[in-house]
Design a protein around this motif. Structure first.
Motif, PDB file in Angstrom:
ATOM      1  N   PRO A  28      -2.720  -2.709  10.680  1.00 23.49           N
ATOM      2  CA  PRO A  28      -2.151  -1.454  10.169  1.00 23.49           C
ATOM      3  C   PRO A  28      -0.624  -1.481  10.271  1.00 23.49           C
ATOM      4  N   THR A  29       0.073  -1.106   9.194  1.00 27.45           N
ATOM      5  CA  THR A  29       1.543  -1.055   9.224  1.00 27.45           C
ATOM      6  C   THR A  29       2.025   0.150   8.420  1.00 27.45           C
ATOM      7  N   MET A  30       3.336   0.392   8.591  1.00 27.94           N
ATOM      8  CA  MET A  30       3.980   1.403   7.754  1.00 27.94           C
ATOM      9  C   MET A  30       4.936   0.717   6.768  1.00 27.94           C
ATOM     10  N   VAL A 131      -4.815   8.890  11.894  1.00 28.95           N
ATOM     11  CA  VAL A 131      -4.789   7.944  10.772  1.00 28.95           C
ATOM     12  C   VAL A 131      -5.577   6.681  11.113  1.00 28.95           C
ATOM     13  N   LEU A 132      -5.507   6.241  12.373  1.00 35.12           N
ATOM     14  CA  LEU A 132      -6.248   5.018  12.721  1.00 35.12           C
ATOM     15  C   LEU A 132      -7.752   5.252  12.697  1.00 35.12           C
ATOM     16  N   GLN A 153       1.374   2.548  22.282  1.00 34.86           N
ATOM     17  CA  GLN A 153       0.394   2.651  21.189  1.00 34.86           C
ATOM     18  C   GLN A 153      -0.806   1.744  21.471  1.00 34.86           C
TER      19      GLN A 153
HETATM   20  C1  LIG Z   1      -0.407   1.895  13.677  1.00 32.69           C
HETATM   21  C2  LIG Z   1       0.386   2.629  12.615  1.00 32.69           C
HETATM   22  C3  LIG Z   1       0.412   1.828  11.325  1.00 32.69           C
HETATM   23  C4  LIG Z   1      -0.341   3.951  12.321  1.00 32.69           C
HETATM   24  O1  LIG Z   1       0.314   4.657  11.328  1.00 32.69           O
HETATM   25  C5  LIG Z   1       1.811   2.917  13.108  1.00 32.69           C
HETATM   26  O2  LIG Z   1       1.802   3.759  14.207  1.00 32.69           O
HETATM   27  C6  LIG Z   1       2.613   1.678  13.353  1.00 32.69           C
HETATM   28  O3  LIG Z   1       3.142   1.160  12.370  1.00 32.69           O
HETATM   29  O4  LIG Z   1       2.726   1.216  14.506  1.00 32.69           O
END
Ligand SMILES: CC(C)(CO)[C@@H](O)C(=O)[O-]
Ligand SMILES: Nc1ncnc2c1ncn2[C@@H]1O[C@H](COP(=O)(O)OP(=O)(O)OP(=O)(O)O)[C@@H](O)[C@H]1O
Ligand code: BAL
Length: 289
Positions: A28-30, A131-132, A153
């Motif tokens: 998972p990324t932004m 979201v996760l 996290q």
């Molecule tokens: C895990 C994630 C993609 C959830 O939006 C974000 O918190 C991140 O980029 O670490």
């Protein structure tokens, strides 16, 4: 590589993977990817038949609207980088796909969340957990990859997977750094030239804290925090927090054989950066730096 924009299509792909007996690794990324993200992708590529990377800037986890609107984005560049890594699918939903209407439920964090970013970014981890949970249900990965730059996290998601019985292995990946020690972050592009010159002091400060723990068996949390602070005071950013806690429980009460985290957050003009070091009870680095 295929880019998937809808939950329905992503679910169909997941079902096909399961029918064929393929393992799914999920990152998972932004987005606005750098070598830190790519380290997670490479690890996932080594360990799974199918690799899915999500690129989604999750509005729920931003406690400051200016941070959300100025969050860097470049999906075309992300697509190229991920194709080069041999990724199979990018899940790239828009906000309406993920949050089509007001939510009926909410997540509440009751452990490992009252310190560090959990204390200074109200609502942040609740947004991450929401979201996760959605992404885990959509993709049903066998393994999920998280960077230790965001060590809290990792600790919080470990609790989520355990509490909700997700059948997912969490794989933590060590922090990737620039040549001068600065932890890679999408937010580094928002540093001014002067701030970019000063930012490696964050890593230097953490190293000084680790040295104290390694060399002085009478060390105390306060002595470590003061040592780190003495280096961070040399830069112009504002210290958001410095703490020294047990890991992954994140308590002040560090027991004899606990791992230890020293974690910091520094607010520059446009960018808030976080970094940490995780140390064994004998003072050694838990993960390479
Ligand atoms: C895990 C994630 C993609 C959830 O939006 C974000 O918190 C991140 O980029 O670490
Ligand atoms: N330098 C890094 N080394 C290893 N993993 C990283 C690094 N930076 C980010 N990650 C991991 O990549 C995943 C996605 O993070 P995200 O998209 O928020 O990137 P980011 O660069 O951390 O952004 P920001 O610092 O702006 O939050 C997370 O699991 C995060 O821990
Ligand atoms: N890397 C954690 C995501 C965030 O800062 O919102």
């Amino acid at each position: 590589m295929k880019t998937i924009k809808t939950i329905e299509s992503m679910r169909e792909i997941k079902k096909t993977c399961y029918a064929q007996g393929y393992s799914i690794g999920f990152v998972p990324t932004m987005g606005y990817l750098h070598d830190g993200h790519l380290a997670l992708v490479k690890k996932s590529r080594q360990q799974n038949d199918i690799v899915v990377v999500s690129v989604f800037v999750n509005p729920l986890q931003f406690n400051q609207s200016s941070d959300l609107t100025s969050y860097p984005r470049d999906f075309e560049r992300d697509e190229k980088l991920l194709a080069e890594e041999g990724v199979d699918y990018i899940f790239y939903p828009d906000v309406n796909e993920m949050y089509p209407h007001a939510l009926s439920t909410d997540m509440r964090l009751i452990r490992r969340g009252d310190v560090l970013c959990g204390a200074t970014r109200p609502g942040h981890f609740e947004g991450v957990l929401m979201v996760l949970t959605k992404l885990f249900n959509i993709i049903s990965p066998h393994r999920v990859y998280f960077g230790l730059k965001d060590a809290q996290q990792v600790a919080v998601v470990d609790g989520l997977i355990d509490d909700l019985n997700f059948d997912i292995e969490l794989v933590p990946v060590p922090t990737v750094r620039e040549a001068d020690g600065l932890a890679m972050s999408s937010r580094n592009v928002r540093l001014t030239t002067q701030e970019r010159l000063e930012a490696p002091k964050i890593n230097e400060a953490l190293e000084k804290g680790q040295q104290l723990i390694a060399e002085d068996n009478q060390w105390t949390r306060m002595a470590v925090i003061e040592k780190v602070e003495s280096v961070l005071n040399q830069i112009n950013g504002d210290i958001d927090y410095i703490n020294c806690l047990s890991y992954p429980e994140l308590t002040n009460d560090i027991k004899h054989d606990d791992d230890i985290i020293i974690a910091v957050a520094v607010q520059f003009q446009q960018s808030r950066l976080i970094d940490n070091v995780i140390i064994t009870s004998t003072g050694d680095l838990k993960y390479g730096r």
